[in-house]
Design a protein around this motif. Structure first.
Motif, PDB file in Angstrom:
ATOM      1  N   SER A 147       3.153   5.973  -2.667  1.00 33.83           N
ATOM      2  CA  SER A 147       4.301   6.785  -3.061  1.00 33.83           C
ATOM      3  C   SER A 147       4.307   7.015  -4.568  1.00 33.83           C
ATOM      4  O   SER A 147       4.568   8.133  -5.036  1.00 33.83           O
ATOM      5  CB  SER A 147       5.599   6.088  -2.621  1.00 33.83           C
ATOM      6  N   LEU A 148       4.012   5.971  -5.335  1.00 35.67           N
ATOM      7  CA  LEU A 148       3.955   6.106  -6.789  1.00 35.67           C
ATOM      8  C   LEU A 148       2.903   7.118  -7.213  1.00 35.67           C
ATOM      9  O   LEU A 148       3.130   7.941  -8.115  1.00 35.67           O
ATOM     10  CB  LEU A 148       3.657   4.742  -7.425  1.00 35.67           C
ATOM     11  N   LEU A 149       1.752   7.077  -6.539  1.00 29.30           N
ATOM     12  CA  LEU A 149       0.635   7.945  -6.917  1.00 29.30           C
ATOM     13  C   LEU A 149       0.639   9.266  -6.167  1.00 29.30           C
ATOM     14  O   LEU A 149      -0.279  10.079  -6.353  1.00 29.30           O
ATOM     15  CB  LEU A 149      -0.680   7.199  -6.668  1.00 29.30           C
ATOM     16  N   ASP A 150       1.650   9.469  -5.308  1.00 32.06           N
ATOM     17  CA  ASP A 150       1.804  10.709  -4.557  1.00 32.06           C
ATOM     18  C   ASP A 150       0.540  11.054  -3.772  1.00 32.06           C
ATOM     19  O   ASP A 150      -0.072  12.111  -3.934  1.00 32.06           O
ATOM     20  CB  ASP A 150       2.154  11.874  -5.505  1.00 32.06           C
ATOM     21  N   ARG A 151       0.163  10.104  -2.910  1.00 32.07           N
ATOM     22  CA  ARG A 151      -1.035  10.286  -2.095  1.00 32.07           C
ATOM     23  C   ARG A 151      -0.828   9.603  -0.749  1.00 32.07           C
ATOM     24  O   ARG A 151       0.044   8.730  -0.614  1.00 32.07           O
ATOM     25  CB  ARG A 151      -2.263   9.708  -2.796  1.00 32.07           C
TER      26      ARG A 151
ATOM     27  N   VAL B  82       0.840  -1.202   0.000  1.00 33.02           N
ATOM     28  CA  VAL B  82       0.000   0.000   0.000  1.00 33.02           C
ATOM     29  C   VAL B  82       0.873   1.249   0.000  1.00 33.02           C
ATOM     30  O   VAL B  82       0.633   2.210  -0.751  1.00 33.02           O
ATOM     31  CB  VAL B  82      -0.958   0.004   1.214  1.00 33.02           C
ATOM     32  N   ARG B  83       1.906   1.241   0.835  1.00 34.91           N
ATOM     33  CA  ARG B  83       2.793   2.409   0.902  1.00 34.91           C
ATOM     34  C   ARG B  83       3.535   2.628  -0.414  1.00 34.91           C
ATOM     35  O   ARG B  83       3.720   3.774  -0.861  1.00 34.91           O
ATOM     36  CB  ARG B  83       3.786   2.248   2.060  1.00 34.91           C
ATOM     37  N   ALA B  84       3.950   1.547  -1.065  1.00 35.05           N
ATOM     38  CA  ALA B  84       4.649   1.680  -2.344  1.00 35.05           C
ATOM     39  C   ALA B  84       3.723   2.275  -3.406  1.00 35.05           C
ATOM     40  O   ALA B  84       4.134   3.149  -4.190  1.00 35.05           O
ATOM     41  CB  ALA B  84       5.186   0.324  -2.793  1.00 35.05           C
TER      42      ALA B  84
END
Length: 223
Positions: free
Chosen positions: A57-61, A52-54
Motif C-alpha cells: 500500500s505504501l509503495l502503491d503496488r 506485505v500488504r502494508a
C-alpha cells in the motif's frame, strides 16, 4: 525536523525484530534495500501477509505472496535459557541484536522477556544447547517495535564506538611499542619472532573445560 525518506517510512512498517531472516543485517538495511529496488517486500516472516500488504500500500503496488523460504509467520516467541546448564560463555549476549540478554563471563545468563524480539539468533551460538524458543504470553506491538529499533540502534552505535576505540588504541600501542619490540627481538634472537598465543590457548582451554563440565552434568558424550 527532517522529512522522512522512503526508507524511513518503510522501516516504520517493519516489525523491528532484527531477525535477519530477510537476508539483511536488521530491519533498517532491509528497508533501504526495498527503497532502492534491490529487495522485494515479501521477505519478512515476522511481518507476515499483513506486513506485505502494508508495504504494498505504501509503495502503491500489488502485494506479492509472502516468501515462505525465509520462514513462516507465527506467534511471538521468546528465548529461555536453561540457567542450570548455562556456562557463562557470553556467546548469546554477543548474538542478541537488542541487548535482551544479561549476564557476564562465567556467570549465569538470563533473557529479559519483555525485550526479547523472538529472533532466535541466540540459539545457534550456544555451545551447550541450553536456549529454547517458547511461545510468548503476549502479542508484538507497535511500542515493542519502537523499543526494539531504539535498542538495536544503540547497540550498533556502541559496537561502532568500541571498534573505533580499539582501532585507535591498537594503532597507538603499535606505534609506541614498535621500537621496544624491535629492540627485544634483537636481544632475544629468532625465537622471539614467533607470536604469542598463550591468551587464546587459555581462553579455548577454559571454554573446553566448561563444555566438558556441562556435558558431564547432562550426560552427553564429548564430541
Amino acid at each position: 525536523m527532517s522529512t522522512p525518506t522512503l526508507a524511513d517510512r518503510i522501516d516504520g512498517l517493519l516489525p523491528q525484530t532484527q531477525c535477519t531472516k530477510c537476508g539483511y543485517d536488521g530491519c533498517r538495511p532491509y528497508a533501504s534495500a526495498i527503497a532502492s529496488g534491490e529487495a522485494d517486500i515479501n521477505r519478512c516472516p515476522p511481518g507476515g501477509e499483513d506486513g506485505v500488504r502494508a508495504l504494498a500500500s505504501l509503495l502503491d503496488r500489488p502485494p506479492p505472496a509472502l516468501d515462505l523460504s525465509r520462514g513462516s509467520p507465527g506467534p511471538l516467541m521468546v528465548a529461555v535459557i536453561d540457567e542450570a546448564h548455562c556456562i557463562g560463555c557470553t556467546l548469546c549476549i554477543d548474538a542478541c541484536p537488542v541487548d535482551a540478554i544479561v549476564g557476564a563471563a562465567k556467570l549465569m545468563h538470563t533473557v529479559l522477556d519483555d525485550l526479547c524480539t523472538g529472533c532466535d539468533l541466540c540459539v545457534a551460538p550456544c555451545p551447550v544447547d541450553c536456549i529454547a524458543m517458547i511461545p510468548a504470553s503476549r502479542d508484538w506491538t507497535a511500542d515493542d517495535a519502537r523499543r526494539a529499533r531504539d535498542r538495536h540502534e544503540r547497540r550498533a552505535r556502541r559496537l561502532r564506538e568500541i571498534a573505533d576505540a580499539d582501532a585507535g588504541a591498537g594503532a597507538g600501542a603499535r606505534r609506541a611499542a614498535a621500537p621496544l619490540a624491535a629492540s627485544a627481538r634483537h636481544a632475544a634472537g629468532p625465537a622471539a619472532d614467533a607470536p604469542s598465543e598463550n591468551a587464546d590457548i587459555r581462553k579455548r582451554a577454559a571454554i573446553e573445560n566448561a563444555l566438558a563440565r556441562a556435558r558431564a552434568r547432562r550426560g552427553r558424550p564429548a564430541s
